[in-house]
Design an enzyme around this catalytic site. Structure first.
Site, mmCIF file in Angstrom:
data_model
loop_
_atom_site.group_PDB
_atom_site.id
_atom_site.type_symbol
_atom_site.label_atom_id
_atom_site.label_comp_id
_atom_site.label_asym_id
_atom_site.label_seq_id
_atom_site.Cartn_x
_atom_site.Cartn_y
_atom_site.Cartn_z
ATOM 1 N N ASP A 114 -0.105 -7.508 1.036
ATOM 2 C CA ASP A 114 0.401 -6.162 1.291
ATOM 3 C C ASP A 114 1.924 -6.151 1.424
ATOM 4 O O ASP A 114 2.485 -5.589 2.367
ATOM 5 C CB ASP A 114 -0.253 -5.572 2.551
ATOM 6 C CG ASP A 114 -0.073 -4.059 2.647
ATOM 7 O OD1 ASP A 114 0.275 -3.447 1.619
ATOM 8 O OD2 ASP A 114 -0.265 -3.503 3.741
ATOM 9 N N HIS A 153 0.815 -1.217 0.000
ATOM 10 C CA HIS A 153 0.000 0.000 0.000
ATOM 11 C C HIS A 153 0.850 1.271 0.000
ATOM 12 O O HIS A 153 0.373 2.346 -0.353
ATOM 13 C CB HIS A 153 -0.984 -0.008 1.184
ATOM 14 C CG HIS A 153 -0.382 0.286 2.517
ATOM 15 N ND1 HIS A 153 -0.072 -0.702 3.438
ATOM 16 C CD2 HIS A 153 -0.040 1.452 3.114
ATOM 17 C CE1 HIS A 153 0.425 -0.147 4.519
ATOM 18 N NE2 HIS A 153 0.453 1.157 4.352
ATOM 19 N N GLY A 187 4.102 6.013 8.642
ATOM 20 C CA GLY A 187 5.502 6.014 8.234
ATOM 21 C C GLY A 187 6.215 4.741 8.647
ATOM 22 O O GLY A 187 7.255 4.389 8.079
ATOM 23 N N ASN A 188 5.651 4.011 9.636
ATOM 24 C CA ASN A 188 6.227 2.726 10.049
ATOM 25 C C ASN A 188 5.918 1.609 9.049
ATOM 26 O O ASN A 188 6.599 0.573 9.033
ATOM 27 C CB ASN A 188 5.702 2.290 11.416
ATOM 28 C CG ASN A 188 6.529 2.806 12.573
ATOM 29 O OD1 ASN A 188 6.094 3.670 13.324
ATOM 30 N ND2 ASN A 188 7.745 2.280 12.718
ATOM 31 N N SER A 189 4.871 1.789 8.260
ATOM 32 C CA SER A 189 4.438 0.725 7.343
ATOM 33 C C SER A 189 5.583 0.239 6.464
ATOM 34 O O SER A 189 6.248 1.028 5.798
ATOM 35 C CB SER A 189 3.309 1.233 6.448
ATOM 36 O OG SER A 189 2.141 1.454 7.185
ATOM 37 N N GLY A 222 -12.095 -20.618 -6.047
ATOM 38 C CA GLY A 222 -13.273 -19.852 -6.437
ATOM 39 C C GLY A 222 -14.465 -20.172 -5.568
ATOM 40 O O GLY A 222 -15.618 -20.117 -6.015
#
Length: 570
Positions: free
Chosen positions: A247, A207, A316-318, A371
């Site tokens: 992510d 992200h 900002g840690n992401s 699916g």
């Protein structure tokens, strides 16, 4: 001209079948009538056309035909041709050292009971690791080899801390300028990343760099990193691979780092274990915070589980590393979720390592799936078996829809391995690539013709499914191809039976679903009004009139919302 006519007729038949399958809210039938000679021979001809360019697709069709037909010698001929074609493609893949492809063919053949002469899975993986070594990709060799990375230290020493700080960088995503109220502002995102390879490879969150690879984003976007010892210089970075579901993203920069991190194992940490988060909260480099592991196996991602931690995490840690007291990476931090404000989470190292080869291969990582949507069998279900997974929903034209699997069927084994929960399926799928054929065993609901018997009885059944790529938002895929009354089950947990027009009776409620939490119950009545997906938030909204037993069947206007991803999809 006849070939064109056949294609047109095929499309028309498919359209009619699709309409019929979606017109009913439940008990949708397979698209193929395996008792009809014309249908079977048509499927054989389609499979034969795939033998050269897509042998696994032909093999999957041959397996399904062999499972569901009798008295067709052409099916046996097709099966033998498909096995030969897959073996040929396997040989070509090994010769060209395309080991991911070779493993896919090997597993598909062995899952169907076919032997691959001279090869084992262990030998294939060993050859893959030797190939990585020759390519200079030591990080993949180390990450996928069982080893003990722990140092001899018993606590986080000053040297370990300094090295960890040096190996963590700030990620700057420059998106140019944005206009608000006629004034131009700088549009910039900040995150963290950490080096895992001396050649300049780093890991961060997807992200953080999403605008660089998202085809829906049409603006300017460039990625840079900033090292902790020279914060005035922006170093260009390139996005190599990304995994939107987990992510995670892999970056590359032309900088040889002084320190690279080693991967640990979450088996070495327990509830209450001390962990340390490193990153650049608010752009402040060289920040380290400590805390404990608050919980393991939180089901917040659609595949796999995450760690819950109480270390201080801010914007900002992401993308920064979460390390243990030996300095080994145990997870990648992501700075909370909107629906869980105030709580902090991290993606476990096992998930990171499992997706690492695909990240290095480049581009978007695709995870395998059936699916389907389902749930782990509970004692309250009162079924013939005590463990397994109930298939509550099958995506039209999804992988399972071509295998004759039906909604209500029960999965008890995959590739001979016992399945006790939906987590078992997720874990297994995580280690299989898209296109692999798997053998599924379980119990299928018995029917009399096209009619499901009033009292459910089951018979043993097996299915062969060729796994496809899992969409980023499975709920949206279902909404796009199915009628709203059908997708109410995977999205809200409400199983509906058509009464008339837009009026439905609830025949079942999935426990823990949004419908369950709002107090809906079996035999309540609903009238569906407007349904839509908010494109900004990717949330499904539906409005309805409801007559609920708990409210004395008084009419009430209600709204429900649901996220388009859920651990129940597999």
């Amino acid at each position: 001209m006849p070939r064109l006519l056949n294609k047109v007729l095929t499309l028309c038949i498919a359209s009619v079948l699709f309409y019929v399958s979606c017109a009913s809210t439940r008990n949708r039938q397979t698209l193929i009538d395996y008792n009809n000679e014309t249908s079977v021979k048509y499927e054989i001809s389609v499979a034969e056309q795939s033998l050269e360019n897509a042998p696994l697709k032909a093999f999957a069709k041959a397996l399904v035909l062999r499972e569901n037909t009798t008295g067709f010698p052409e099916v046996d001929t097709l099966y033998l041709k498909a096995v030969q074609a897959c073996n040929k493609s396997f040989g070509e893949a090994t010769t060209a050292q395309r080991w991911d492809e070779a493993i896919r063919y090997f597993l598909s053949l062995t899952h169907a009971g076919e032997l691959v002469s001279g090869w084992t899975l262990e030998r294939l993986k060993m050859q893959q690791q030797l190939f990585w070594q020759r390519e200079g990709n030591e990080v993949l060799v180390q990450a996928t080899t069982i080893q003990n990375n722990r140092s001899l230290t018993t606590s986080l020493s000053n040297t370990v801390i300094e090295n960890a700080l040096q190996g963590t960088v700030t990620v700057l995503v420059d998106r140019g300028m944005t206009i608000k109220n006629g004034v131009a502002y700088s549009d910039r995102l900040i995150g963290s990343a950490f080096f895992i390879d001396k050649r300049g490879y780093l890991l961060t969150n997807y992200h953080v760099i999403q605008s660089n690879v998202d085809p829906k984003y049409e603006g300017y976007s460039r990625v840079y990193i900033r090292t902790p010892d020279n914060t005035s210089v922006k170093i260009p970075a390139k996005v190599i691979g990304w995994d939107a579901v987990l992510d995670i993203a892999l970056l590359k920069t032309e900088l040889e780092p002084e320190f690279v991190f080693k991967f640990g194992s979450t088996k070495d940490i327990k509830l209450g274990s001390r962990v340390y988060a490193i990153g650049s909260p608010a752009g402040l480099e060289r920040t380290i915070t400590s805390g404990i592991v608050s919980a393991k196996n939180r089901k917040l991602l659609s595949v796999g589980s995450v760690l819950q931690i109480d270390a201080a995490i801010n914007h900002g840690n992401s993308g920064g590393p979460l390390i243990d007291e030996h300095g080994n990476v145990q997870a990648i931090v992501f700075a909370g979720l909107e629906q869980n404000e105030g709580l902090n989470f991290a993606i476990p190292v096992e998930l990171v390592v499992a997706t690492l080869p695909a990240l290095f291969a480049g581009g978007e990582v695709s995870h395998a799936w059936f699916g389907n949507f389902g749930h782990t069998i509970l004692p309250q279900d009162q079924l013939q078996v005590s463990h397994g997974v109930v298939v509550d929903y099958i995506l039209p034209f999804g992988p399972s829809s071509f295998s004759t699997m039906k909604e209500g069927d029960i999965i008890t084994k995959i590739n001979g391995i016992e399945i006790k929960s939906i987590e078992d399926i997720q874990d297994m799928l995580f280690n299989l690539s898209v296109g692999t054929i798997v053998k599924v065993e379980g119990l299928s609901i018995e029917k009399q013709g096209l009619i499901e018997l009033q009292e459910k009885t089951y018979q043993p059944k097996r299915w062969f499914v060729q796994l496809d790529g899992r969409p980023e938002l499975p709920g949206k895929s279902a909404y796009d191809v199915d009628v709203v009354s059908n997708v109410m089950l995977p999205l809200t947990g409400m199983k509906l039976e058509l009464i008339s027009g837009k009026s439905f009776r609830i025949t079942d409620i999935l426990r823990g679903s949004s419908a369950d939490e709002l107090g809906f119950a079996k035999n309540d009545y609903v009238e569906l009004k407007t349904a839509k997906i908010d494109k900004e938030t990717n949330i499904f909204h539906i409005q309805m009139y409801a007559k609920r037993r708990k409210s004395g069947y008084l009419d009430g206007f209600l709204g429900l919302y649901a996220y388009l991803d859920d651990p129940g999809y597999f």
